[in-house]
Write an enzyme that holds these catalytic residues in place. Sequence first.
Site, PDB file in Angstrom:
ATOM      1  N   GLY A   1      40.395  47.142   0.919  1.00 59.32           N
ATOM      2  CA  GLY A   1      39.548  46.851   2.073  1.00 59.32           C
ATOM      3  C   GLY A   1      39.767  47.791   3.245  1.00 59.32           C
ATOM      4  N   GLU A   2      40.802  48.618   3.199  1.00 60.28           N
ATOM      5  CA  GLU A   2      41.015  49.543   4.325  1.00 60.28           C
ATOM      6  C   GLU A   2      39.861  50.539   4.383  1.00 60.28           C
ATOM      7  OE1 GLU A   2      44.879  51.247   3.721  1.00 60.28           O
ATOM      8  OE2 GLU A   2      45.901  49.525   4.609  1.00 60.28           O
TER       9      GLU A   2
ATOM     10  N   ARG B   1      38.135  44.724  30.309  1.00 58.73           N
ATOM     11  CA  ARG B   1      38.331  43.707  31.346  1.00 58.73           C
ATOM     12  C   ARG B   1      39.768  43.181  31.380  1.00 58.73           C
ATOM     13  NH1 ARG B   1      33.516  39.905  29.645  1.00 58.73           N
ATOM     14  NH2 ARG B   1      34.064  40.896  27.681  1.00 58.73           N
ATOM     15  N   GLN B   2      40.552  43.491  30.335  1.00 57.76           N
ATOM     16  CA  GLN B   2      41.976  43.078  30.355  1.00 57.76           C
ATOM     17  C   GLN B   2      42.787  44.216  30.964  1.00 57.76           C
ATOM     18  OE1 GLN B   2      43.623  41.244  26.866  1.00 57.76           O
ATOM     19  NE2 GLN B   2      41.658  40.375  26.279  1.00 57.76           N
TER      20      GLN B   2
ATOM     21  N   HIS C   1      34.242  48.163  33.655  1.00 58.82           N
ATOM     22  CA  HIS C   1      34.315  47.005  34.553  1.00 58.82           C
ATOM     23  C   HIS C   1      35.070  47.378  35.833  1.00 58.82           C
ATOM     24  CE1 HIS C   1      34.221  42.924  35.850  1.00 58.82           C
ATOM     25  NE2 HIS C   1      35.527  42.838  35.856  1.00 58.82           N
TER      26      HIS C   1
ATOM     27  N   ASP D   1      28.524  38.097  41.695  1.00 57.90           N
ATOM     28  CA  ASP D   1      29.740  38.049  42.525  1.00 57.90           C
ATOM     29  C   ASP D   1      29.798  39.312  43.371  1.00 57.90           C
ATOM     30  OD1 ASP D   1      30.704  40.071  40.837  1.00 57.90           O
ATOM     31  OD2 ASP D   1      31.708  38.628  39.549  1.00 57.90           O
TER      32      ASP D   1
ATOM     33  N   LYS E   1      31.147  33.758  42.519  1.00 55.19           N
ATOM     34  CA  LYS E   1      31.401  33.172  41.202  1.00 55.19           C
ATOM     35  C   LYS E   1      32.856  32.741  41.083  1.00 55.19           C
ATOM     36  CE  LYS E   1      31.792  35.871  37.389  1.00 55.19           C
ATOM     37  NZ  LYS E   1      31.327  36.693  36.259  1.00 55.19           N
TER      38      LYS E   1
ATOM     39  N   ARG F   1      35.362  31.634  37.978  1.00 52.20           N
ATOM     40  CA  ARG F   1      35.453  31.481  36.524  1.00 52.20           C
ATOM     41  C   ARG F   1      36.435  30.350  36.220  1.00 52.20           C
ATOM     42  NH1 ARG F   1      33.801  33.593  32.093  1.00 52.20           N
ATOM     43  NH2 ARG F   1      32.738  35.373  33.024  1.00 52.20           N
TER      44      ARG F   1
HETATM   45  C1  R5P Z   1      33.016  39.944  34.891  1.00 52.70           C
HETATM   46  O1  R5P Z   1      33.367  39.823  36.053  1.00 52.70           O
HETATM   47  C2  R5P Z   1      31.786  40.720  34.512  1.00 52.70           C
HETATM   48  O2  R5P Z   1      31.328  41.453  35.589  1.00 52.70           O
HETATM   49  C3  R5P Z   1      30.681  39.813  34.004  1.00 52.70           C
HETATM   50  O3  R5P Z   1      30.219  39.011  35.073  1.00 52.70           O
HETATM   51  C4  R5P Z   1      31.177  38.932  32.899  1.00 52.70           C
HETATM   52  O4  R5P Z   1      31.746  39.712  31.888  1.00 52.70           O
HETATM   53  C5  R5P Z   1      30.046  38.107  32.337  1.00 52.70           C
HETATM   54  O5  R5P Z   1      30.587  37.252  31.381  1.00 52.70           O
HETATM   55  P1  R5P Z   1      29.783  36.015  30.813  1.00 52.70           P
HETATM   56  O6  R5P Z   1      28.449  36.516  30.335  1.00 52.70           O
HETATM   57  O7  R5P Z   1      30.649  35.527  29.686  1.00 52.70           O
HETATM   58  O8  R5P Z   1      29.660  35.006  31.886  1.00 52.70           O
END
Ligand code: R5P
Length: 292
Positions: A34-35, A95-96, A128, A170, A194, A196
């Site tokens: 599978g590689e 984003r991480q 991001h 945001d 926003k 989260r």
């Molecule tokens: C995070 O701050 C990004 O700018 C997006 O707002 C985020 O990735 C959107 O994620 P979701 O569609 O899961 O709400």
Amino acid sequence: MIVSGSTSQSLAAALAAELGEPLGAVEQTAFPDGESKFALAPPANKSFADVDRAVIVASTTTAEAHLEVLQLQDAAREADINEVVTVLPYMGYGRQDRAFEAGEPVTARAIAQALSAGTDRILTVTPHEPDVCEFFDPPATAVDAEALLAEPLQTTPDPTLADPLFLSPDAGAIEIAETVRDAYGAGAVDHFEKTRNSGTDVSIEPGGADVADRDVVVVDDIVATGSTMSESIGVLQDRGVDRVFVACVHPLLARDARSKLARAGVEAIVATDTIERTVSTVSAAPAIAEEL
Ligand code: R5P
């Protein structure tokens, strides 16, 4: 030579056309366990000796896609190509970019380090956080593609947008909203606030702008689960908005995000091909080509 990863075939073709550079061929097979196995071939009627640079174009939306980039970079090195450029139209794990809680990795840094070894240059589109470029060892450039989202907003809505408001969910995305508004050429800009609550649950607090009977374009860098956008649309509808358009650079549209937006009542979604989905009607190729 442009080398297309399997996630970015339309964008790679658009980039090849934009630059007038030929596409190399990538054959993908698999070992019995599978590689994955790749073989790179030069463009038609050329040998690798004729190729000055390989531009690998691949959005790293999955773990397999990350591995594929590493393999394609190494294939280009093996072919003795002078310069290897890696274009990540969408950089997964971007984003991480910090350890949000003790014990977490900075995954964007780990990925960037791995991708640095096999390339002379990196380009990534609308990351991001632009600071993510600093995680790479070779020079890394953040390409801005958001202005390209304005064109379909000018040409496709029927009737055309009336006194539009460009709104980010945001404060962090307000610059993207401003860029789209500036490229559109008219309209106001505002942002929501926003919070989260979890990976799929967000709360949205309205901004000050009057949206009653107005067309609103909600602008963000990424639509992932669609929670941010569908909550934003709900808030706008409670306040008497006319039509709501969604504009984003990266239409990740994970899980049921597309249906979530349809159920929320979105008029249309405008997005680029950094992630290839049915809504990806805007090509990021011209913006990438400018930096190449
Ligand atoms: C995070 O701050 C990004 O700018 C997006 O707002 C985020 O990735 C959107 O994620 P979701 O569609 O899961 O709400």
